[in-house]
Motif scaffolding. Structure first.
Motif, PDB file in Angstrom:
ATOM      1  N   ALA A  56       0.584  -0.550  -9.805  1.00  0.00           N
ATOM      2  CA  ALA A  56       0.963  -2.400  -9.936  1.00  0.00           C
ATOM      3  C   ALA A  56       1.165  -2.466 -11.567  1.00  0.00           C
ATOM      4  O   ALA A  56      -0.023  -2.449 -12.196  1.00  0.00           O
ATOM      5  CB  ALA A  56       0.343  -3.119  -9.184  1.00  0.00           C
ATOM      6  N   HIS A  57       2.015  -2.885 -11.951  1.00  0.00           N
ATOM      7  CA  HIS A  57       2.309  -3.390 -13.342  1.00  0.00           C
ATOM      8  C   HIS A  57       3.000  -4.581 -13.612  1.00  0.00           C
ATOM      9  O   HIS A  57       4.062  -4.999 -12.948  1.00  0.00           O
ATOM     10  CB  HIS A  57       3.186  -2.153 -14.135  1.00  0.00           C
ATOM     11  CG  HIS A  57       2.696  -0.677 -13.833  1.00  0.00           C
ATOM     12  ND1 HIS A  57       1.536  -0.400 -14.447  1.00  0.00           N
ATOM     13  CD2 HIS A  57       3.266   0.168 -12.957  1.00  0.00           C
ATOM     14  CE1 HIS A  57       1.192   0.900 -14.220  1.00  0.00           C
ATOM     15  NE2 HIS A  57       2.131   1.193 -13.049  1.00  0.00           N
ATOM     16  N   MET A  58       2.408  -5.349 -14.606  1.00  0.00           N
ATOM     17  CA  MET A  58       3.120  -6.583 -15.266  1.00  0.00           C
ATOM     18  C   MET A  58       4.048  -6.336 -16.170  1.00  0.00           C
ATOM     19  O   MET A  58       4.034  -5.453 -17.008  1.00  0.00           O
ATOM     20  CB  MET A  58       1.730  -7.190 -15.769  1.00  0.00           C
ATOM     21  CG  MET A  58       2.542  -8.726 -16.440  1.00  0.00           C
ATOM     22  SD  MET A  58       1.281  -9.853 -17.065  1.00  0.00           S
ATOM     23  CE  MET A  58       0.601 -10.442 -15.266  1.00  0.00           C
TER      24      MET A  58
ATOM     25  N   GLY B 192      -7.264  -2.304  -3.255  1.00  0.00           N
ATOM     26  CA  GLY B 192      -8.133  -1.014  -3.741  1.00  0.00           C
ATOM     27  C   GLY B 192      -7.463  -0.414  -5.140  1.00  0.00           C
ATOM     28  O   GLY B 192      -6.545  -0.994  -5.598  1.00  0.00           O
ATOM     29  N   SER B 193      -8.173   0.551  -5.638  1.00  0.00           N
ATOM     30  CA  SER B 193      -7.798   0.993  -7.178  1.00  0.00           C
ATOM     31  C   SER B 193      -6.645   1.689  -7.118  1.00  0.00           C
ATOM     32  O   SER B 193      -5.974   1.716  -7.984  1.00  0.00           O
ATOM     33  CB  SER B 193      -9.122   1.886  -7.136  1.00  0.00           C
ATOM     34  OG  SER B 193      -9.282   2.955  -6.472  1.00  0.00           O
TER      35      SER B 193
ATOM     36  N   PHE C  83      -3.316 -10.635  -5.117  1.00  0.00           N
ATOM     37  CA  PHE C  83      -3.559  -9.007  -4.751  1.00  0.00           C
ATOM     38  C   PHE C  83      -5.312  -8.851  -4.636  1.00  0.00           C
ATOM     39  O   PHE C  83      -5.709  -8.017  -3.833  1.00  0.00           O
ATOM     40  CB  PHE C  83      -3.134  -8.329  -5.948  1.00  0.00           C
ATOM     41  CG  PHE C  83      -1.575  -8.319  -5.908  1.00  0.00           C
ATOM     42  CD1 PHE C  83      -0.840  -8.520  -4.852  1.00  0.00           C
ATOM     43  CD2 PHE C  83      -0.872  -7.993  -6.971  1.00  0.00           C
ATOM     44  CE1 PHE C  83       0.715  -8.342  -4.657  1.00  0.00           C
ATOM     45  CE2 PHE C  83       0.477  -7.862  -7.260  1.00  0.00           C
ATOM     46  CZ  PHE C  83       1.091  -8.149  -6.074  1.00  0.00           C
ATOM     47  N   PRO C  84      -6.031  -9.474  -5.480  1.00  0.00           N
ATOM     48  CA  PRO C  84      -7.426  -9.263  -5.393  1.00  0.00           C
ATOM     49  C   PRO C  84      -7.951  -9.928  -4.217  1.00  0.00           C
ATOM     50  O   PRO C  84      -8.767  -9.246  -3.384  1.00  0.00           O
ATOM     51  CB  PRO C  84      -8.124 -10.157  -6.483  1.00  0.00           C
ATOM     52  CG  PRO C  84      -6.957 -10.103  -7.743  1.00  0.00           C
ATOM     53  CD  PRO C  84      -5.553 -10.120  -6.836  1.00  0.00           C
ATOM     54  N   ARG C  85      -7.393 -10.821  -3.351  1.00  0.00           N
ATOM     55  CA  ARG C  85      -7.786 -11.356  -2.307  1.00  0.00           C
ATOM     56  C   ARG C  85      -7.469 -10.389  -1.217  1.00  0.00           C
ATOM     57  O   ARG C  85      -8.118 -10.532   0.030  1.00  0.00           O
ATOM     58  CB  ARG C  85      -7.141 -12.737  -2.322  1.00  0.00           C
ATOM     59  CG  ARG C  85      -7.481 -13.641  -0.990  1.00  0.00           C
ATOM     60  CD  ARG C  85      -6.863 -15.007  -1.049  1.00  0.00           C
ATOM     61  NE  ARG C  85      -5.722 -14.900  -0.001  1.00  0.00           N
ATOM     62  CZ  ARG C  85      -4.524 -15.664  -0.421  1.00  0.00           C
ATOM     63  NH1 ARG C  85      -4.763 -16.817  -1.038  1.00  0.00           N
ATOM     64  NH2 ARG C  85      -3.279 -15.451   0.182  1.00  0.00           N
TER      65      ARG C  85
ATOM     66  N   GLN D  98       0.788  -1.243  -0.086  1.00  0.00           N
ATOM     67  CA  GLN D  98       0.112   0.050  -0.086  1.00  0.00           C
ATOM     68  C   GLN D  98       0.954   1.234  -0.048  1.00  0.00           C
ATOM     69  O   GLN D  98       0.544   2.316  -0.608  1.00  0.00           O
ATOM     70  CB  GLN D  98      -0.997   0.148   1.069  1.00  0.00           C
ATOM     71  CG  GLN D  98      -2.022  -0.972   1.108  1.00  0.00           C
ATOM     72  CD  GLN D  98      -3.075  -1.022   2.046  1.00  0.00           C
ATOM     73  OE1 GLN D  98      -2.595  -0.601   3.492  1.00  0.00           O
ATOM     74  NE2 GLN D  98      -4.421  -1.272   1.980  1.00  0.00           N
ATOM     75  N   HIS D  99       1.929   1.147   0.579  1.00  0.00           N
ATOM     76  CA  HIS D  99       2.772   2.323   0.523  1.00  0.00           C
ATOM     77  C   HIS D  99       3.924   2.589  -0.413  1.00  0.00           C
ATOM     78  O   HIS D  99       4.707   3.533  -0.493  1.00  0.00           O
ATOM     79  CB  HIS D  99       3.416   2.601   1.976  1.00  0.00           C
ATOM     80  CG  HIS D  99       2.409   2.668   3.345  1.00  0.00           C
ATOM     81  ND1 HIS D  99       2.619   2.089   4.248  1.00  0.00           N
ATOM     82  CD2 HIS D  99       1.508   3.480   3.429  1.00  0.00           C
ATOM     83  CE1 HIS D  99       1.446   2.504   5.160  1.00  0.00           C
ATOM     84  NE2 HIS D  99       0.869   3.379   4.530  1.00  0.00           N
ATOM     85  N   SER D 100       4.034   1.603  -1.064  1.00  0.00           N
ATOM     86  CA  SER D 100       5.283   1.860  -2.001  1.00  0.00           C
ATOM     87  C   SER D 100       4.560   2.692  -3.147  1.00  0.00           C
ATOM     88  O   SER D 100       3.432   2.428  -3.491  1.00  0.00           O
ATOM     89  CB  SER D 100       5.618   0.161  -2.637  1.00  0.00           C
ATOM     90  OG  SER D 100       6.270  -0.522  -1.762  1.00  0.00           O
TER      91      SER D 100
END
Length: 264
Positions: A172-174, A165-166, A159-161, A138-140
Motif C-alpha cells: 500500500a503506497h501513498m 497485516g504487514s 487500514f490500521p483499524r 488483502q488480495h490486490s
C-alpha cells in the motif's frame, strides 16, 4: 457551518461590486488555488461565471495539504499571489487560524466521499460490505491512496483499524502530487482510493463505487478569500456564487454533494 446568512442579499451586493470593478478596470482576473476534489466544479462554473460577471478566473491546481510545493499552504507561505482558495475545510481552518485566509469570507461548498477505482476494463470487485472491502484489500497486488485528506484517513485510521497485516502495508503506497487515478490508469497500482470528485476526471480508470458506509469518511470542501487579495469584493462574489443554487449542478457533476441552502 459558516454558511452566509441572507445569501440572496450578499450575492446581490457582491455581484454588483464585481460588475462595477469589471467596468472600471476591464476584465479583472482572479487567481484561484483549487484542490483536486473541487477542481471539476470550479472548471465547470468558470465559463458561465466569466461571461456573466466579466471576471476572468485563473485556476491553479493546489492540494489542500502535503509537502509538495504546489500545496495551498506552501504556495501562500512563499508569498504567491492568490485571491481565492478552494480546499478541504479542515485544512482551510488552519489557514484562517494563521491569518492567511479571511475568516468572515469562509463558505462551505460540498461534501465528498471516498471511492475506489480500477484500471479501465478490469473487473470491478464487490466492495459494498466491509468483508468485501477487506477481501479486495488483502488480495490486490498493489494499493494506492492520496497524500491528502482521504489518504491520511485511510492510512492512519481505517487500514490500521482493519488489522490488514504487514503484507498489506508493504503493498500500500501513498501517492504525492498526482491523482491516484493516474497511477491506476498506468497500471502502477491495481486499485486506488481517493475522493470520488478527484477520481471522476481521470481517464483510463473505472470507478468501482464508494467504500462502505462503516468505513467512510466525509470530507467537506470549502472556500475563502486570501487575506492579501487585492480583489476582495470580486473574490467574495465568486465564493457566494459557488455557494448558491446556480452552482449546484456543477458541484454535483464534479462528484461532490451540494449543501442545503439557508433560506433568505
Amino acid at each position: 457551518m459558516f454558511r452566509m446568512l441572507s445569501l440572496a442579499v450578499v450575492l446581490t451586493t457582491s455581484f454588483a461590486c464585481t460588475a462595477a470593478d469589471a467596468a472600471q478596470t476591464g476584465a479583472q482576473t482572479l487567481t484561484v488555488l483549487s484542490s483536486g476534489g473541487i477542481m471539476g466544479a470550479i472548471r465547470e462554473v468558470a465559463p458561465a461565471y466569466e461571461k456573466k460577471f466579466g471576471v476572468k478566473l485563473q485556476v491553479l491546481a493546489a492540494p489542500s495539504m502535503g509537502d509538495t510545493p504546489q500545496a495551498v499552504p506552501n504556495r501562500l507561505a512563499r508569498g504567491e499571489q492568490a485571491d481565492v482558495v478552494l480546499m478541504v475545510g479542515s485544512a482551510l481552518d488552519n489557514l484562517v487560524a494563521g491569518g492567511q485566509a479571511d475568516k468572515t469570507s469562509r463558505v462551505d461548498l460540498g461534501q465528498s466521499f471516498i471511492a475506489m477505482a480500477v484500471r479501465k476494463g478490469e473487473p470491478k470487485p464487490d466492495i459494498s460490505t466491509m468483508q468485501g472491502l477487506r477481501t479486495v484489500l488483502q488480495h490486490s497486488a498493489s494499493v494506492a491512496y492520496s497524500d491528502s485528506a482521504s489518504g491520511v484517513y485511510l492510512s492512519k485510521t481505517l487500514f490500521p483499524r482493519m488489522h490488514l497485516g504487514s503484507e498489506f502495508e508493504a503493498k500500500a503506497h501513498m501517492i504525492p502530487a498526482e491523482p491516484v487515478g493516474a497511477v491506476v490508469a498506468r497500471g502502477q497500482a491495481q486499485i486506488g482510493f481517493q475522493q470520488l470528485s478527484e477520481l471522476k476526471p481521470v481517464k483510463g480508470i473505472d470507478i468501482v463505487g464508494l467504500i462502505p458506509a462503516e468505513a467512510q469518511k466525509m470530507t467537506l470542501y470549502s472556500g475563502a478569500v486570501v487575506s492579501k487579495s487585492q480583489h476582495h469584493a470580486a473574490a467574495q462574489a465568486l465564493l457566494d456564487y459557488l455557494a448558491s443554487q446556480e452552482a449546484d449542478a456543477a458541484i454535483k457533476d464534479s462528484g461532490l454533494t451540494p449543501l442545503a441552502h439557508t433560506a433568505s
